[in-house]
Design an enzyme around this catalytic site. Structure first.
Site, PDB file in Angstrom:
ATOM      1  CD  GLU A 199      24.380  54.834  47.207  1.00 29.06           C
ATOM      2  OE1 GLU A 199      25.589  55.129  47.308  1.00 29.06           O
ATOM      3  OE2 GLU A 199      23.829  54.597  46.122  1.00 29.06           O
TER       4      GLU A 199
ATOM      5  CE  LYS B 106      26.175  51.445  46.554  1.00 29.29           C
ATOM      6  NZ  LYS B 106      26.331  51.575  45.093  1.00 29.29           N
TER       7      LYS B 106
END
Length: 352
Positions: free
Chosen positions: A177, A219
């Site tokens: 992420e 992500k």
């Protein structure tokens, strides 16, 4: 490393036009959100809230996986069921947030570096024993005058790659992420440029660390103008810019891209995800789905408000958002459907 297991888990996390629910807020973050609603900030209330979320009837109709927090995976539901087992019983894959938060980077006080690598191999072994199947690590990139710097981007990418390699060694799928924050005055073009640079650097470091890209989930942020930018791009412009950026940077071997919501409203996040899938799904080599926290949870949290008598209505709101986002993953979401699902939920509640 069991490559087949990693690949199967990663694919299962993003299959069927379903996504992930991020219920991994740290205690300080969760307490801050509770405080805004005058909900007591205690371990018991955090458990009751997350129990309400994960026991939502039919949650797995829109959710494949749930990201949990360390406190949560050690707790039990009111009936004594271990929380991780309850997630599995709901037909949802359990995972864990691993990073210890973003701190000021030495020498670069305007940028952040994420901590938590110390002792990570041992923590991963424990989580694997608990039955968790994936993990998450967030890096934070700020856009402002003179930032991000090349050093800030590279340092965060190196740490993301080291984390991902350790996860795969332990048999857990890493969610990678790198979040370019939407805070600021930057326009869509500037966010595109920074996000492209960040993703190129992250995948370069993943390759150097010998991370199996077929066994990860990305992500990222959507490509958005800053929240204080005077020129707020429309849904179609955001969808086009985001997909273009991802097509330039993300290998086709990655099974899925699960967006964070990053401060967008629930409907904004759904509308923009829907536009990407409606317009470009046939061109994309990976599943494009969601890993939302606030955009999924906030309507339910606001209704629940720490009161047991509000739980069923809050669960209906969460289920509603999960279904809306499942429709967005297939390019079938619309404002009309948004309202019709909500109306159906309200009718159901009349009989409770």
């Amino acid at each position: 490393m069991n490559q087949d297991k990693l690949i199967k888990t990663a694919q299962a996390m993003v299959t069927g036009n379903k996504g992930l629910i991020a219920m991994d807020e740290s205690n300080p973050t969760c307490n801050k959100r509770f405080a805004a609603l005058d909900i007591p900030q205690t371990p018991k209330m955090r458990l009751l809230y997350r129990e309400m979320l994960i026991t939502t009837p039919g949650l797995n109709e829109g959710i494949n996986a749930a990201i949990l927090y360390d406190e949560t995976v050690r707790q039990k539901l009111s009936d004594g069921t271990p929380f991780v087992k309850a997630v599995k019983n709901a037909g949802i894959i359990p995972g864990i947030k691993l990073d210890m938060g973003a701190k000021d980077m030495a020498g670069f006080p305007e940028e952040k570096i994420t901590e938590g690598l110390d002792g990570l191999r041992e923590r991963l072994a424990e989580y694997s024993e608990m039955g968790l199947r994936f993990a998450k690590w967030r890096a934070v990139i700020t856009i402002d005058d003179g930032v991000p710097t090349r050093r800030g981007i590279v340092n965060n990418a190196i740490i993301l790659a080291q984390y991902a390699a350790l996860c795969q060694e332990a048999g857990l799928v890493p969610i990678v992420e790198p979040e370019v924050l939407m805070d600021g005055k930057h326009d869509l073009k500037r966010c595109f440029s920074v996000t492209e640079h960040v993703l190129h650097t992250v995948f370069d470091q993943l390759y150097k660390q010998r991370v199996l890209t077929e066994g990860i989930i990305l992500k990222p942020n959507m490509v958005l103008p800053g929240s204080n930018c005077q020129d707020q791009s429309n849904t179609e412009e955001i969808a086009h810019a985001t997909v273009k950026c991802l097509m330039r940077t993300v290998p086709a071997s990655v099974p899925g891209i699960a967006f964070l919501s990053g401060g967008q409203t629930s409907q904004q996040a759904s509308e923009r995800l829907n536009a990407m899938n409606a317009n470009y799904k046939s061109e994309m080599p990976w599943a494009l789905t969601f890993s939302f926290s606030r955009a999924l949870q906030y309507p339910a949290m606001d209704i629940w408000n720490g009161k047991e008598e509000n739980s069923k209505r809050a669960q209906k709101a969460l289920h509603h958002r999960a279904i809306c986002n499942r429709l967005a993953c297939s390019g079938e979401y619309s404002e009309i459907l948004e309202k019709s699902i909500s109306s159906a939920n309200e009718r159901d509640l009349e009989f409770l």
